[in-house]
Write a protein that holds these residues in place. Structure first.
Motif, mmCIF file in Angstrom:
data_model
loop_
_atom_site.group_PDB
_atom_site.id
_atom_site.type_symbol
_atom_site.label_atom_id
_atom_site.label_comp_id
_atom_site.label_asym_id
_atom_site.label_seq_id
_atom_site.Cartn_x
_atom_site.Cartn_y
_atom_site.Cartn_z
ATOM 1 N N GLN A 299 51.127 47.853 38.729
ATOM 2 C CA GLN A 299 50.662 48.669 37.609
ATOM 3 C C GLN A 299 49.139 48.786 37.683
ATOM 4 O O GLN A 299 48.436 47.774 37.681
ATOM 5 N N SER A 300 48.650 50.003 37.774
ATOM 6 C CA SER A 300 47.205 50.228 37.900
ATOM 7 C C SER A 300 46.470 49.792 36.642
ATOM 8 O O SER A 300 47.018 49.812 35.537
ATOM 9 N N GLY A 301 45.190 49.387 36.824
ATOM 10 C CA GLY A 301 44.358 49.013 35.690
ATOM 11 C C GLY A 301 43.966 50.230 34.872
ATOM 12 O O GLY A 301 44.098 51.378 35.317
ATOM 13 N N LYS A 302 43.484 49.977 33.671
ATOM 14 C CA LYS A 302 43.073 51.068 32.780
ATOM 15 C C LYS A 302 41.797 51.734 33.315
ATOM 16 O O LYS A 302 40.955 51.101 33.948
ATOM 17 N N ALA B 87 49.013 44.774 46.009
ATOM 18 C CA ALA B 87 47.791 44.885 45.203
ATOM 19 C C ALA B 87 47.829 46.090 44.277
ATOM 20 O O ALA B 87 48.197 47.197 44.687
ATOM 21 N N ALA B 88 47.449 45.853 43.028
ATOM 22 C CA ALA B 88 47.354 46.946 42.066
ATOM 23 C C ALA B 88 46.036 47.691 42.251
ATOM 24 O O ALA B 88 45.028 47.115 42.659
ATOM 25 N N GLN B 89 46.043 48.966 41.962
ATOM 26 C CA GLN B 89 44.818 49.753 41.998
ATOM 27 C C GLN B 89 43.937 49.357 40.813
ATOM 28 O O GLN B 89 44.394 49.341 39.668
ATOM 29 N N ARG B 90 42.681 49.014 41.089
ATOM 30 C CA ARG B 90 41.759 48.692 40.019
ATOM 31 C C ARG B 90 41.437 49.970 39.244
ATOM 32 O O ARG B 90 41.337 51.062 39.825
ATOM 33 N N LEU C 95 40.425 46.429 33.745
ATOM 34 C CA LEU C 95 40.395 47.095 35.044
ATOM 35 C C LEU C 95 41.375 46.490 36.041
ATOM 36 O O LEU C 95 41.782 47.157 36.998
ATOM 37 N N GLN C 96 41.759 45.236 35.853
ATOM 38 C CA GLN C 96 42.552 44.504 36.842
ATOM 39 C C GLN C 96 43.890 45.149 37.182
ATOM 40 O O GLN C 96 44.260 45.241 38.334
ATOM 41 N N GLY C 97 44.666 45.557 36.181
ATOM 42 C CA GLY C 97 46.019 45.997 36.456
ATOM 43 C C GLY C 97 46.908 44.798 36.734
ATOM 44 O O GLY C 97 46.520 43.636 36.555
ATOM 45 N N LYS C 98 48.129 45.046 37.215
ATOM 46 C CA LYS C 98 49.082 43.975 37.511
ATOM 47 C C LYS C 98 49.676 44.198 38.893
ATOM 48 O O LYS C 98 50.231 45.261 39.167
#
Length: 631
Positions: free
Chosen positions: A242-245, A64-67, A214-217
């Motif tokens: 990859q974390s979200g913006k 899981a990517a960090q939101r 916000l989602q990221g990858k």
């Protein structure tokens, strides 16, 4: 005879040779076909089948990517973040035969859930070597207990799973919204946007509006497995997530807290707007809710209880609830009258406390009458009779409706929010089409004082006053200020002011309207609640009458929504001004709180004071509840 025998032998030999040749040819053909097929498999299509083979022999686990985090306008106050949490998985095929019940019972005990919960998830999968998610939102201490006893728990594993957390989840909850698991319908609607069945997505507010940012990858953990799904490699291949913006909002946490404290536990809303840019500095709607409850697993009962609570805490009253604008609408009426040169502003109209129209009498809020009034005093005293006469005899419904739309009423304000009400501006054509009835003069009277079918949100009223501040310009209200790359911490996008509407009203008209709104504060009906020794304020009150509005059990008297719209400092450049719109619903006991609240918020914003400090400076510590209607 001998010759015949030799001939027969020769024929037999020839036939045998033919059979051998045919057989050889068939074998050769088969060999050639198989060779060509082998060549095709190994050379021509070799890479394709190698890829298929690798896919069959590898398994991928999502990481899981960090939101992306959300901050207020300072970029320092954290409004939404992620807490480390874990998900526990079970691979039933790794449990030794005959030990399933023992292992699962121990695991259920550690997780604090009934064994039957795990049994249901593994039903029909007892021999599977695929990991099955047993529980999410597991604490680190629970994982530590499981790790210490892992030898007794074959097939049990865990992974990090960030949980969305809101450190200040009070009135900011309506702005931020909340997240939740994607539903089948949402997945179907967003299948082309890269969403998957186990995604957590924004459900409302900023979380929903900017979900893609916000989602990221998600990353991947890739293992090699055998035909039964057993892991063969010791070290997996890792593709990191990859974390979200990160998002920086226009919201000012200090002003948000000030507005929240000032509104208190009164059902209503407050909007604070920077008119020169359209930035929303505060957006308060009461009652509010705790966004964190939506991040908790198996919290359905609490969520349902929240949705069914009185006064709709899930409703964002700043942009989704609609109300009659009441006497705040007289700002628009004054602008229309001046711009159309429909009636001289210095000419007097007598208010006797009533206006007779046919066989019906309409009463001003001052039953004894205001006497003779010009525009400035008509607005200051919020005289209904004055605006009835102007609306009915000098403007008419079409011009009134056109100017209402000129101020942004009856249309979406295009704020960056998932849902918003456009409100409504009635016309004669609408009434004929909708109700098959003609438009009556009484309808015009109602619209002229902001009653009847006209409906607005607090954000509409804030934008209305922003147009006055900007002398004819409305900037699109917005909540996003900047987008930040979480790795480099660099700004990748800055939201610039965008003109939503440019009025055609003459420039000289705006100065007169501004002067009249200032006079309304210094000499109007709200002199006491809006009195401020150190800050010059301009604005307009409003009380929207709701006949037979039942606000307390057993009470069916007439009550009113309390409005106040103001801007300050009046004597400052527009770049330094603030617009504050406040509404207190009729569901509250009547105390005419909106003008007091607006003055307190303006005092706190400009003088950098808290609610407690502001009421002390203004002398509002012990305000008696107002029992009579005031305009």
């Amino acid at each position: 005879m001998l010759a015949d025998e030799n001939l027969n032998q020769s024929n037999d030999a020839a036939k045998k040779n033919i059979k051998v040749s045919v057989l050889f040819a068939i074998i050769s053909l088969v060999f050639i076909v198989y060779s060509l097929k082998l060549f095709s498999l190994q050379v021509i299509h070799g890479q394709l089948y190698r890829n298929r083979s690798e896919r069959i022999s590898k398994t991928e686990t999502s990481i899981a990517a960090q939101r992306g985090e959300i901050f207020d306008r300072t970029g320092k106050n954290l409004l939404a973040t992620n807490n480390d949490s874990f998900a526990v998985d079970l691979t039933p095929g790794e449990i030794p035969a005959g030990h399933y019940d023992t292992v699962v019972s121990k695991l259920a005990s550690y997780l604090g859930i009934p064994k039957t919960v795990i049994d249901k998830k593994t039903l029909g999968l007892r021999r599977s070597f695929s990991a099955i998610e047993v529980k999410t939102n597991v604490t680190f201490s629970t994982i530590s207990n499981i790790a210490e006893n892992i030898t007794e728990l074959p097939g049990v594993s865990w992974r990090n799973q960030p949980v969305r957390t809101y450190p200040q989840s009070t009135s900011i909850s309506h702005v931020l919204g909340y997240v939740g698991a994607i539903t089948k319908q949402e997945l179907q609607d967003m299948k082309n946007d890269g969403y998957e069945s186990n995604d957590i997505i924004g459900k409302s507010g900023i979380e929903k509006q900017y979900d893609k940012l916000l989602q990221g990858k998600d990353g991947k953990e890739i293992h090699t497995i055998d035909a039964r799904g057993r892991i063969l490699d010791a070290v997996p291949v890792i593709e990191p997530p990859q974390s979200g913006k990160s998002l920086v909002l226009t919201i000012d946490s200090r002003i948000q807290k000030l507005a929240e404290d000032t509104l208190g536990q009164r059902v209503g809303a407050v909007v604070v707007l920077k008119p020169s840019t359209g930035e929303v500095l505060a957006m308060v709607s009461y009652p509010y809710f705790d966004s964190n409850i939506f991040s908790l697993e198996d919290n359905y009962a609490e969520i349902e209880k929240l949705k069914n609570r009185p006064n709709s805490p899930m409703l964002n009253r700043t942009v989704n609830a609609v109300y009659p604008p009441a006497s705040t609408f007289k700002t628009i009426m004054s602008t229309a009258m001046l711009n159309e040169k429909a009636f001289p502003e210095e000419k007097l109209i007598e208010c006797t406390g009533r206006l007779v129209l046919g066989n019906k009498t309409f009463h001003c809020h001052n039953l004894y009458g205001h006497g003779w009034l010009d525009l400035k005093n008509g607005l200051a005293q919020s005289c209904d009779v004055y605006y009835w006469v102007v609306g009915l005899e000098y403007l008419g419904i079409e011009k009134i409706a056109n100017y209402a739309r000129e101020f942004g009423l009856g249309q979406s304000l295009s704020i960056d929010f998932p849902s918003q009400s456009a409100g409504f501006v009635p016309t004669a054509e609408w009434k004929e089409r909708r109700w098959k009835e003609k438009w009556y003069d009484g309808d015009t009277l109602n619209v002229s004082i902001g009653q009847g079918d006209t409906l607005v949100t607090p954000m509409h009223i804030a934008d209305m006053m922003a147009m006055v501040c900007n002398s004819g310009t409305i900037y699109k209200p917005h909540l996003l200020k900047e987008v930040i790359d979480p790795v480099t911490n660099q700004v990748v996008k800055t939201v610039e002011p965008e003109v939503l509407h440019q009025s055609s009203v003459d420039k000289y008209v705006w100065k007169r309207v501004q002067n009249a709104l200032r006079y309304t504060i210094t000499n109007g009906s709200a002199v006491f609640p809006m009195h401020n020794k150190s800050i010059q304020i301009a604005g307009k009150t409003g009380t929207a009458e709701l006949s037979q509005y039942k606000y307390l059990e057993g009470d069916a008297k007439k009550h009113w929504h309390s409005w106040m719209i103001a801007y300050a400092p009046y004597d400052a450049p527009v770049e330094d001004q603030y617009v504050v719109a406040t509404i207190v619903e009729a569901v509250n006991p009547w105390e005419w709180w909106a003008p007091y609240a607006t003055n307190i918020i303006i005092q706190g914003i400009i003088k950098n004071q808290t609610y407690e400090e502001s009421i002390k400076v203004l002398g509002f510590e012990k305000i008696p509840k107002m029992q009579a209607r005031a305009e």
